[in-house]
Design a protein around this motif. Sequence first.
Motif, mmCIF file in Angstrom:
data_model
loop_
_atom_site.group_PDB
_atom_site.id
_atom_site.type_symbol
_atom_site.label_atom_id
_atom_site.label_comp_id
_atom_site.label_asym_id
_atom_site.label_seq_id
_atom_site.Cartn_x
_atom_site.Cartn_y
_atom_site.Cartn_z
ATOM 1 N N ALA A 1 27.255 -42.155 -39.756
ATOM 2 C CA ALA A 1 25.892 -42.227 -40.283
ATOM 3 C C ALA A 1 25.806 -41.570 -41.657
ATOM 4 C CB ALA A 1 24.920 -41.557 -39.313
ATOM 5 N N THR A 2 26.488 -40.445 -41.817
ATOM 6 C CA THR A 2 26.499 -39.748 -43.112
ATOM 7 C C THR A 2 27.164 -40.597 -44.184
ATOM 8 O OG1 THR A 2 26.565 -37.608 -41.980
ATOM 9 C CG2 THR A 2 27.224 -37.643 -44.298
ATOM 10 N N PHE A 3 28.284 -41.224 -43.836
ATOM 11 C CA PHE A 3 28.953 -42.121 -44.785
ATOM 12 C C PHE A 3 27.998 -43.215 -45.267
ATOM 13 C CE2 PHE A 3 33.499 -41.416 -42.955
ATOM 14 C CZ PHE A 3 33.645 -40.297 -43.750
ATOM 15 N N LEU A 4 27.308 -43.838 -44.333
ATOM 16 C CA LEU A 4 26.432 -44.962 -44.680
ATOM 17 C C LEU A 4 25.272 -44.503 -45.563
ATOM 18 C CD1 LEU A 4 26.395 -46.769 -41.220
ATOM 19 C CD2 LEU A 4 27.528 -47.557 -43.301
ATOM 20 N N GLN A 5 24.690 -43.362 -45.231
ATOM 21 C CA GLN A 5 23.577 -42.862 -46.038
ATOM 22 C C GLN A 5 24.041 -42.452 -47.427
ATOM 23 O OE1 GLN A 5 20.511 -41.109 -42.738
ATOM 24 N NE2 GLN A 5 22.084 -39.739 -43.452
ATOM 25 N N ASN A 6 25.168 -41.767 -47.508
ATOM 26 C CA ASN A 6 25.665 -41.313 -48.801
ATOM 27 C C ASN A 6 26.136 -42.462 -49.681
ATOM 28 O OD1 ASN A 6 25.118 -38.716 -48.022
ATOM 29 N ND2 ASN A 6 27.238 -38.139 -47.628
ATOM 30 N N SER A 7 26.422 -43.601 -49.059
ATOM 31 C CA SER A 7 26.838 -44.765 -49.842
ATOM 32 C C SER A 7 25.652 -45.541 -50.407
ATOM 33 C CB SER A 7 27.688 -45.693 -48.971
ATOM 34 O OG SER A 7 26.893 -46.260 -47.945
ATOM 35 N N ILE B 1 22.075 -41.556 -31.490
ATOM 36 C CA ILE B 1 22.643 -41.952 -32.782
ATOM 37 C C ILE B 1 21.531 -42.313 -33.757
ATOM 38 C CG2 ILE B 1 24.074 -43.685 -33.953
ATOM 39 C CD1 ILE B 1 25.818 -43.774 -31.445
ATOM 40 N N GLN B 2 20.416 -42.835 -33.246
ATOM 41 C CA GLN B 2 19.298 -43.168 -34.130
ATOM 42 C C GLN B 2 18.830 -41.933 -34.907
ATOM 43 O OE1 GLN B 2 16.318 -45.930 -32.069
ATOM 44 N NE2 GLN B 2 17.550 -45.218 -30.343
ATOM 45 N N GLY B 3 18.904 -40.768 -34.279
ATOM 46 C CA GLY B 3 18.469 -39.538 -34.926
ATOM 47 C C GLY B 3 19.445 -39.006 -35.955
ATOM 48 N N PHE B 4 20.634 -39.608 -36.052
ATOM 49 C CA PHE B 4 21.612 -39.187 -37.050
ATOM 50 C C PHE B 4 21.268 -39.723 -38.435
ATOM 51 C CE2 PHE B 4 25.204 -38.991 -33.626
ATOM 52 C CZ PHE B 4 24.606 -37.859 -33.097
ATOM 53 N N PHE B 5 20.315 -40.653 -38.507
ATOM 54 C CA PHE B 5 19.975 -41.297 -39.776
ATOM 55 C C PHE B 5 18.655 -40.760 -40.321
ATOM 56 C CE2 PHE B 5 22.904 -44.295 -37.887
ATOM 57 C CZ PHE B 5 23.607 -44.801 -38.964
#
Length: 316
Positions: A118-124, A139-143
């Motif tokens: 999730a961090t990878f996707l957000q930082n990208s 997992i929804q709360g990881f975003f």
Amino acid sequence: MSSNTTHKPIIFALNSNKPLAEKIAAASGMPLGKSTINQFSDGEIKISIDESIRGDDVYIIQSIANPANDNLMELLIMIDAVRRTSAHSINVVIPYYGYSRSTKKTRSRAPITAKLIATFLQNSSADRVIALDLHAAQIQGFFNIPLDHLNADRLMSEYLHDQHLDDNAVVVAPDHNGVARARNIANRLELPLAIVDNRDPESNDYVPEAIIGDVKGKNAIIIDDMIVTGRKMKVSADVLKDHGAKKVYAAVTHPVFADDAVKNLNDDNLSRIIVTDSIVIPDKFKSDKLTVLSVGELIGKALKLIQEDKSTHVLF
């Protein structure tokens, strides 16, 4: 960034599941974009976008399935390529969210890999994620960006009903972790619920012996989100048969399928296995007892609703 109808939508299909991407494009009415994906001689991934997408709402389709590391890296590189084109929004569609089984620390010094993805996707610089049947709801709360969580419950339920597999049936959770998912299907089909009393579903040695609920003389429908080795399905089918179940069916969203799944899924106690096309299934795993339902229309309709700033709730 939010999507709206003033920006042209376009879909890009990466290598993990192009047949599904084509179905999604057809169902959504969105065109498939032109891109080229190659590898350098040392295995590094090279991507080029072969048309202008300036100001467009871009939807990238990629399952993080085997080879998971290559597919994840391909996705991240594609997001970066799209970000540098001045697209209006970047929407990542993940039919199968790999690395999803690690959602908490189960022992000291262990990673939480689902959060890392999730961090990878957000930082990208992804603006939105659309995922299907996440292994764990948290997992929804990881975003910290919008995440639309689609599920295949309606698709599975309608198939089971249309094929009369729900006649004289009981819905079964293969362990205690899967009760909520199984209950949703049971409620849709108006069927009773049973649970395989599997106290250690991750163990290769533990064999459950008890069933919570009545399965005697009934057809049992095991509900789960993924099949990897197939062992959990096999031991569940075995104990259900021992408790008097007539036929045992498995209805599972993601056919992850490791090599030893072939033997386990060919177990005589499993009459039929129903999965979706969230992951491309290699020929060696195909058999007469395997049925594949497409989630292309479900995801395509969801993308159309998202593009029009409408709720996806109507799909469920």
